[in-house]
Write an enzyme that holds these catalytic residues in place. Structure first.
Site, PDB file in Angstrom:
ATOM      1  N   GLU A  97     -16.189 -13.870  -0.197  1.00 53.60           N
ATOM      2  CA  GLU A  97     -16.459 -12.743   0.707  1.00 53.60           C
ATOM      3  C   GLU A  97     -16.553 -11.441  -0.085  1.00 53.60           C
ATOM      4  O   GLU A  97     -15.926 -11.297  -1.134  1.00 53.60           O
ATOM      5  CB  GLU A  97     -15.368 -12.637   1.777  1.00 53.60           C
ATOM      6  CG  GLU A  97     -15.992 -12.556   3.173  1.00 53.60           C
ATOM      7  CD  GLU A  97     -15.039 -12.066   4.260  1.00 53.60           C
ATOM      8  OE1 GLU A  97     -15.520 -11.359   5.161  1.00 53.60           O
ATOM      9  OE2 GLU A  97     -13.835 -12.378   4.219  1.00 53.60           O
ATOM     10  N   ASP A  98     -17.309 -10.490   0.441  1.00 51.04           N
ATOM     11  CA  ASP A  98     -17.426  -9.197  -0.217  1.00 51.04           C
ATOM     12  C   ASP A  98     -16.119  -8.429  -0.116  1.00 51.04           C
ATOM     13  O   ASP A  98     -15.614  -7.893  -1.102  1.00 51.04           O
ATOM     14  CB  ASP A  98     -18.596  -8.375   0.378  1.00 51.04           C
ATOM     15  CG  ASP A  98     -18.590  -8.316   1.899  1.00 51.04           C
ATOM     16  OD1 ASP A  98     -17.662  -8.868   2.542  1.00 51.04           O
ATOM     17  OD2 ASP A  98     -19.519  -7.713   2.474  1.00 51.04           O
ATOM     18  N   ASP A 101     -10.780  -7.033   4.879  1.00 47.93           N
ATOM     19  CA  ASP A 101     -10.398  -5.779   5.522  1.00 47.93           C
ATOM     20  C   ASP A 101      -9.287  -6.087   6.530  1.00 47.93           C
ATOM     21  O   ASP A 101      -8.122  -6.207   6.152  1.00 47.93           O
ATOM     22  CB  ASP A 101     -11.675  -5.185   6.141  1.00 47.93           C
ATOM     23  CG  ASP A 101     -11.503  -3.794   6.712  1.00 47.93           C
ATOM     24  OD1 ASP A 101     -10.633  -3.061   6.240  1.00 47.93           O
ATOM     25  OD2 ASP A 101     -12.249  -3.431   7.636  1.00 47.93           O
ATOM     26  N   PHE A 150     -14.713   3.690   3.472  1.00 45.73           N
ATOM     27  CA  PHE A 150     -15.858   2.838   3.756  1.00 45.73           C
ATOM     28  C   PHE A 150     -16.746   2.793   2.514  1.00 45.73           C
ATOM     29  O   PHE A 150     -17.185   3.834   2.024  1.00 45.73           O
ATOM     30  CB  PHE A 150     -16.640   3.355   4.961  1.00 45.73           C
ATOM     31  CG  PHE A 150     -17.682   2.376   5.407  1.00 45.73           C
ATOM     32  CD1 PHE A 150     -17.343   1.284   6.191  1.00 45.73           C
ATOM     33  CD2 PHE A 150     -19.000   2.530   5.013  1.00 45.73           C
ATOM     34  CE1 PHE A 150     -18.301   0.362   6.580  1.00 45.73           C
ATOM     35  CE2 PHE A 150     -19.974   1.611   5.400  1.00 45.73           C
ATOM     36  CZ  PHE A 150     -19.615   0.526   6.184  1.00 45.73           C
ATOM     37  N   ARG A 163     -27.291  -2.033   0.051  1.00 46.17           N
ATOM     38  CA  ARG A 163     -26.811  -3.302  -0.524  1.00 46.17           C
ATOM     39  C   ARG A 163     -27.237  -3.445  -1.982  1.00 46.17           C
ATOM     40  O   ARG A 163     -26.597  -4.128  -2.766  1.00 46.17           O
ATOM     41  CB  ARG A 163     -27.378  -4.506   0.254  1.00 46.17           C
ATOM     42  CG  ARG A 163     -26.864  -4.635   1.672  1.00 46.17           C
ATOM     43  CD  ARG A 163     -27.253  -6.003   2.218  1.00 46.17           C
ATOM     44  NE  ARG A 163     -27.108  -6.099   3.667  1.00 46.17           N
ATOM     45  CZ  ARG A 163     -25.990  -6.404   4.302  1.00 46.17           C
ATOM     46  NH1 ARG A 163     -24.891  -6.632   3.633  1.00 46.17           N
ATOM     47  NH2 ARG A 163     -25.973  -6.484   5.623  1.00 46.17           N
TER      48      ARG A 163
END
Ligand code: 5GP
Length: 179
Positions: A97-98, A101, A150, A163
């Site tokens: 996963e990136d 959170d 963010f 991206r």
């Protein structure tokens, strides 16, 4: 660089960290095969760089989820929109996963993938925002712990943009025009 973007993690730091995670995975699964399952779309750059740092017999697959909410915040409801096609039973699966959170996406995917009866299920997250966690989860392989900001770049988007940035940047609204 637009004024609303500020580099948090440089491409060099990313490359060093991805190499370190690749070495850890290579050691942990020595002599075995692994299936890397990337979570679209955010993890695709991380997966493609990580895969080249893993010196094992490896295959890839991809999974996609949608989480409802605003463009910056998940509302807590995760839905599967694309499943893997690889049978995972008795395989060493590494979910890639990136960013971890709240942990809602991982909790959802963990349950889904555990039901496929893998031999092992590990979790690699390039970024971790521990201060935002709503579920008691942590990744087995983490690139960087970051503050509650963010971020975009290296696969991560804001409304599908950014991206392709090679560095991970803090995105701040109102700090200037998006150009
Ligand atoms: P979780 O379910 O753990 O709250 O969130 C995981 C997903 O939320 C990530 O895969 C990513 O799509 C999104 N996300 C969380 N924080 C950020 C962030 O700082 N930037 C971007 N672009 N996406 C984020």
């Amino acid at each position: 660089m637009p004024s609303n973007l500020e580099i948090l993690i440089s491409r060099k730091q990313i490359a060093d960290s991805v190499a370190r995670i690749g070495q850890q995975i290579t050691r942990d699964f020595a002599g075995e095969s692994v299936v890397l399952v990337g979570v679209l779309k955010g993890a695709c750059l991380f997966l493609s760089d990580l895969a080249r740092q893993i010196e094992l017999d490896a295959t890839f697959d991809f999974i996609a989820v949608r989480s409802y909410g605003t463009q910056k915040e998940s509302a807590g409801e995760v839905q599967l929109i694309k499943d893997v096609t690889t049978p995972l039973e008795n395989k060493n699966v590494i979910l890639v996963e990136d960013i971890l959170d709240t942990g809602l996406t991982f909790t959802f995917l963990q349950k889904l993938l555990q039901a496929r009866k893998p031999r092992t299920l590990k979790f690699a997250a390039l970024l971790d925002k521990p201060s935002r966690r709503k579920m008691p989860v942590q990744a087995d392989y983490v690139g960087f712990q970051i503050p509650d900001k963010f971020v975009v770049g290296y696969g991560l988007d804001y409304a599908e943009r950014f991206r392709n940035l090679p560095d991970i940047c803090i995105y701040s609204e109102g700090a200037g025009q998006i150009v």
